[in-house]
Design an enzyme around this catalytic site. Structure first.
Site, PDB file in Angstrom:
ATOM      1  CG  ASP A 157      17.342 -19.462   0.415  1.00 55.71           C
ATOM      2  OD1 ASP A 157      16.895 -20.610   0.589  1.00 55.71           O
ATOM      3  OD2 ASP A 157      18.364 -19.208  -0.245  1.00 55.71           O
ATOM      4  CG  ASN A 159      16.953 -24.753   1.939  1.00 55.99           C
ATOM      5  OD1 ASN A 159      16.932 -23.639   1.409  1.00 55.99           O
ATOM      6  ND2 ASN A 159      16.399 -25.824   1.392  1.00 55.99           N
ATOM      7  CE  LYS A 163      17.508 -25.001  -6.821  1.00 53.62           C
ATOM      8  NZ  LYS A 163      17.418 -26.459  -7.109  1.00 53.62           N
ATOM      9  CG  ASP A 193       7.417 -23.887  -9.946  1.00 50.57           C
ATOM     10  OD1 ASP A 193       8.535 -23.843 -10.521  1.00 50.57           O
ATOM     11  OD2 ASP A 193       6.972 -24.902  -9.389  1.00 50.57           O
ATOM     12  CB  SER A 195      11.155 -24.806 -13.883  1.00 49.62           C
ATOM     13  OG  SER A 195      11.148 -24.533 -12.483  1.00 49.62           O
ATOM     14  CD  GLU A 204      11.026 -20.925 -11.953  1.00 49.65           C
ATOM     15  OE1 GLU A 204      10.637 -21.781 -12.769  1.00 49.65           O
ATOM     16  OE2 GLU A 204      11.505 -21.215 -10.832  1.00 49.65           O
ATOM     17  CG  HIS A 314      10.747  22.353  30.425  1.00 52.21           C
ATOM     18  ND1 HIS A 314      10.436  21.160  31.057  1.00 52.21           N
ATOM     19  CD2 HIS A 314      10.777  23.303  31.393  1.00 52.21           C
ATOM     20  CE1 HIS A 314      10.274  21.382  32.348  1.00 52.21           C
ATOM     21  NE2 HIS A 314      10.471  22.664  32.583  1.00 52.21           N
ATOM     22  CG  ASN A 315      13.568  21.313  33.342  1.00 45.36           C
ATOM     23  OD1 ASN A 315      13.856  22.513  33.382  1.00 45.36           O
ATOM     24  ND2 ASN A 315      12.836  20.735  34.284  1.00 45.36           N
ATOM     25  CD  GLU A 344      14.661  25.426  31.821  1.00 41.13           C
ATOM     26  OE1 GLU A 344      14.356  25.942  32.919  1.00 41.13           O
ATOM     27  OE2 GLU A 344      13.874  24.718  31.156  1.00 41.13           O
ATOM     28  CG  ASP A 346      16.793  24.086  35.612  1.00 40.74           C
ATOM     29  OD1 ASP A 346      16.662  25.082  34.901  1.00 40.74           O
ATOM     30  OD2 ASP A 346      15.865  23.315  35.901  1.00 40.74           O
ATOM     31  CG  HIS A 359      13.915  19.321  37.960  1.00 42.40           C
ATOM     32  ND1 HIS A 359      12.731  18.633  37.913  1.00 42.40           N
ATOM     33  CD2 HIS A 359      13.573  20.643  37.957  1.00 42.40           C
ATOM     34  CE1 HIS A 359      11.723  19.477  37.889  1.00 42.40           C
ATOM     35  NE2 HIS A 359      12.210  20.700  37.907  1.00 42.40           N
ATOM     36  CD  GLU A 393      14.713  27.512  36.810  1.00 45.43           C
ATOM     37  OE1 GLU A 393      14.374  26.963  37.864  1.00 45.43           O
ATOM     38  OE2 GLU A 393      14.135  27.345  35.728  1.00 45.43           O
ATOM     39  CG  ASN A 681      -5.276  -9.946   8.482  1.00 48.75           C
ATOM     40  OD1 ASN A 681      -4.804  -9.599   9.569  1.00 48.75           O
ATOM     41  ND2 ASN A 681      -6.293 -10.781   8.374  1.00 48.75           N
ATOM     42  CG  ASP A 710      -2.278  -2.810  14.045  1.00 47.29           C
ATOM     43  OD1 ASP A 710      -3.213  -3.126  13.296  1.00 47.29           O
ATOM     44  OD2 ASP A 710      -1.640  -3.634  14.728  1.00 47.29           O
TER      45      ASP A 710
END
Length: 762
Positions: A157, A159, A163, A193, A195, A204, A314-315, A344, A346, A359, A393, A681, A710
């Protein structure tokens, strides 16, 4: 403002579908967010700026001012928000704010890798309203499947005259990811529609909405069973549950569903279910593909922990790659909130005598060990109450090792397991019933039975071999002939204070299955690098399975995976390995499988292994297996999808061409993938009606992954959504499959509609 928004929605929909923004009309906290206010945005100790924040009228978008030259106004979608944390509960706020502003702080945590938004309110009351308001919106957005359509209708919508013109209708159809030619759009518009005014309003638009959400496949199913007039009687519904859904149901169960999901009071009084009520039931928990009983802990949790697959990271400290990535307490929080039960750490010597985690020998950033322990303490048991293993570790000097032990004891307190549970030397692991407790994995100076021996000498410190990842990385050099040099076992000094915290998970070198059987105690466990573990799973799988019946095994990614990519965990689970550690920060098929493996059993992070992986006497071989007594035939009928998101949002006319893949992962004989054709589509309500049959030999180890892509004829397909779960957690019959992003977040309103059936078993 609040009333004006409600009128706008009410005009679009009739009273029986009327909702206020997110169902929160008159809510004080929502009204506060719509008015907005100034908050202090915190990026660092030196960057703290006041910015104005305000919830926009669509109640799905947050606007905030910006002082950037080219982007003064910015927004973010509430859909991109994972959670809101009250207080100084982010790494940024803990570092860059003082403790006395605790009650003024909150953080907005985004999905994926987007940086947290750390904010400070002007008062405690304002902080409370921001947090409460945002949490209410997040909660309600998850509940309202139709909110997405309402939002698109409001945006169409242009505007704002309440409607919809033909031009706005075409824009709306593109918004909801369905492309129609001009002639069809004109026919649809003219049909609504009544009307002849050239625009749709009031009833509607309601008519248009009804046409839009119409699902032919639901009409067919409902019509087949609604044999009592135009509505489904309680007896009709029971027949559907018994014959189609293959549920063990009673008349009382059918009545309960009508009472819960029927919207029409007159139908409810007759114990009837209308088509709308039937659709509502199919879209809720009872109609989900995941067995509702498996959303709770349903397995025996009294067995030793080596009898379970354990969700493992991990890490864990890394947010990105292994060479230059950011280390953060946030990474631990995200993993723990996903039910990870083995993290983990380290540990290296840090400045000012404080141990750090990073690390080693790379450019990754560093985080304080004590800050990590605090974050683990705070978030370890929010998603799952079952025990967490801290895999250390250790590369620290003696003094900083002692400080590590002090930090864990003082911060974790009584939750830290510091001695065996038994009065005499244990012979098996404790069970996951050790709720709310932390178990330390690491090196130990002596055998566990020293705890029970009064004559055992007290070793204060000694050297132990360094068997973990850093040692293997350092020993992976080649000689002058290009041949791999013989590894040199490096040694580190280990402090007694840290050694004594290692009870049930003592790290030892692996010297072969026979050696482990003859020489290792049950609590002595080995870590295997990816290539070694995969080789054992291929060449000595039965020995590996029997080893894991009494021991724990931890697997970690190859050092060459500097991009934090992941290996396939399935062959290691097939070999009975419990701690199959993955890089949680990296979206990948492997992480989809990991989350699928641990989606059942209440997302506790512990899943009981099959009998043949727990008890001696089995000759089960997942590699050579081609057929067996477990054979089952499973039919997957892919019917339709709903409200698939647009992949390329930068192209306003970009509509997806979806296809569905159904993938089985398990023993090699079961691993298979089949896919539907693509639908051009149509991302709003594509329909395939294609059936696939899979022969499953070992259902106990099988995972099912639904993948929606997709289609692209010129390049790789783009991921739209995915969902993975154990085959044994599937429900038969007509089921809704939720879809998740690559990061594992739910895509609101999107889903697959399928029919599943177990044909027979031998």
């Amino acid at each position: 403002m609040l009333c004006r928004i409600r009128v706008r929605v009410s005009v679009c929909l009739t009273s029986d579908l009327c909702v206020t923004p997110l169902g929160l009309e008159g809510d004080v906290d929502l009204r506060f967010l719509l008015v907005g206010g100034e908050l202090l945005k915190v990026k660092s100790s030196s960057w703290k700026k006041n910015r104005f924040y305000k919830l926009q009228e669509d109640c799905t978008t947050m606007w905030h001012e910006s002082h950037r030259t080219f982007k003064r106004n910015q927004t973010f979608s509430i859909d991109d928000v994972d959670s809101v944390r009250k207080g100084r509960q982010s790494e940024g706020l803990q570092k860059h704010t003082e403790a006395h502003v605790e009650d003024l702080c909150f953080s907005i945590i985004f999905k994926g890798r987007r940086r947290n938004l750390d904010l400070v309110a002007a008062s405690v009351e304002e902080a409370r309203q921001w947090v409460n308001g945002l949490e209410k919106i997040l909660s309600n957005m998850k509940k309202l499947n139709r909110h997405w359509i309402f939002n698109c209708m409001r945006k169409a919508d242009k505007n704002k005259d309440n409607k919809i013109t033909l031009k706005e209708l075409k824009h709306f159809l593109r918004q909801i990811n369905i492309e129609v030619d001009d002639m069809y759009a004109e026919v649809l518009f003219a049909k609504c529609d009544k009307s002849n005014s050239g625009s749709l309003e009031g009833p509607e638009i309601k008519h248009f909405y009804d046409l839009l959400i119409y699902r032919e496949e639901i009409d067919v199913i409902y019509g087949k069973y609604a044999t009592t007039g135009e509505q489904m009687s309680v007896k009709n519904l029971l027949n559907f549950l018994l014959n189609e859904q293959r549920e063990v149901a009673s008349m009382e169960d059918a009545v309960r569903l009508i009472e819960r999901y029927e919207l029409d009071d007159s139908a409810k009084q007759k114990n009837h279910m209308t088509k709308d009520g039937f659709l509502m039931y199919l879209q809720q928990e009872e109609g989900s593909i995941l067995n509702p009983a498996h959303k709770e802990v349903f397995q025996d949790m009294s067995q030793p922990i080596n009898h379970y697959f354990i969700s493992s990271s991990h890490n864990t400290y890394l947010m990105e790659d292994q060479l230059k990535g950011h280390s953060s307490t946030e990474a631990y929080i995200k993993a723990l909130m996903k039910s990870c039960r083995c993290v983990e750490l380290d540990c290296w010597d840090g400045p000012h005598g404080e141990p750090i985690i990073y690390h080693g020998h790379t450019l990754t950033s560093k985080v304080l060990f004590k800050d990590v322990i605090k974050a683990i303490k705070e978030y370890a048991f929010k998603t799952s109450e079952y025990p967490v293993i801290l895999s250390l570790e250790n590369h620290c000097t003696l003094e900083q090792q002692k400080l590590m032990a002090q930090h864990m004891i003082s911060i974790l307190g009584s939750a830290l397991l510091t001695s065996p549970l038994e009065d005499q030397m244990p012979t098996a692991f404790p069970s996951p019933q050790l709720k709310g407790r932390f178990i330390i994995k690491g090196k130990r100076l002596n055998k566990l039975d020293a705890v029970y021996s009064n004559t055992s000498p007290g070793v204060e410190e000694d050297c132990v071999s360094e068997e973990d990842e850093a040692a293997e990385t350092n020993n992976s050099k080649t000689d002058s002939n290009g041949q791999k040099a013989k590894p040199k076992k490096s040694k580190i000094k280990l402090a007694k204070e840290l050694s004594d915290l290692v009870i049930y998970c003592k790290s030892v070198h692996f010297s072969g299955f026979e050696h482990a059987k003859d020489n290792q105690a049950f609590y002595e466990m080995s870590s295997f690098k990816e290539s070694k573990a995969v080789n054992l799973a291929e060449t000595a799988v039965n020995a590996f399975i029997h080893h894991n019946m009494t021991k724990l095994s931890r697997i970690y990614p190859a050092g060459s995976r500097t991009d934090s990519s992941n290996y396939d965990p399935v062959p290691l689970w097939n070999a009975g390995c419990q701690i199959v550690a993955l890089n949680f920060q990296t979206p990948s098929k492997e992480m989809d499988l990991n989350q699928g493996r641990f989606r059942s059993n209440g997302q506790s992070g512990y899943v009981l292994k099959p009998d043949f992986q727990r008890y001696p006497g089995t000759e089960f071989d997942p590699v050579t297996l081609t057929k067996g007594p477990w054979l089952k035939h499973k039919n997957f009928h892919v019917i339709s999808a709903q409200q698939l998101p647009k992949i390329n949002k930068d192209k306003c006319k970009s509509i997806v061409d979806p296809l569905v893949k159904v993938e089985i992962y398990g023993v090699p004989a079961d691993t298979c993938s089949k896919e539907t054709r693509s639908i051009e589509n149509n991302g709003f309500n594509p329909m395939w009606n294609e059936t696939f049959q899979f022969d499953i030999h070992v259902p106990e180890l099988a995972l099912v992954r639904f993948l929606v892509e997709d289609y692209d004829s010129t390049s790789q397909n783009d991921l739209i959504g995915q969902y993975c779960l154990p085959l044994t957690s599937l429900q038969n019959g007509y089921r809704q499959v939720p879809l998740l992003t690559k990061h594992g977040d739910v895509i609101p309103s999107a889903g697959l509609f399928v029919h599943l059936m177990l044909l027979d078993s031998k």
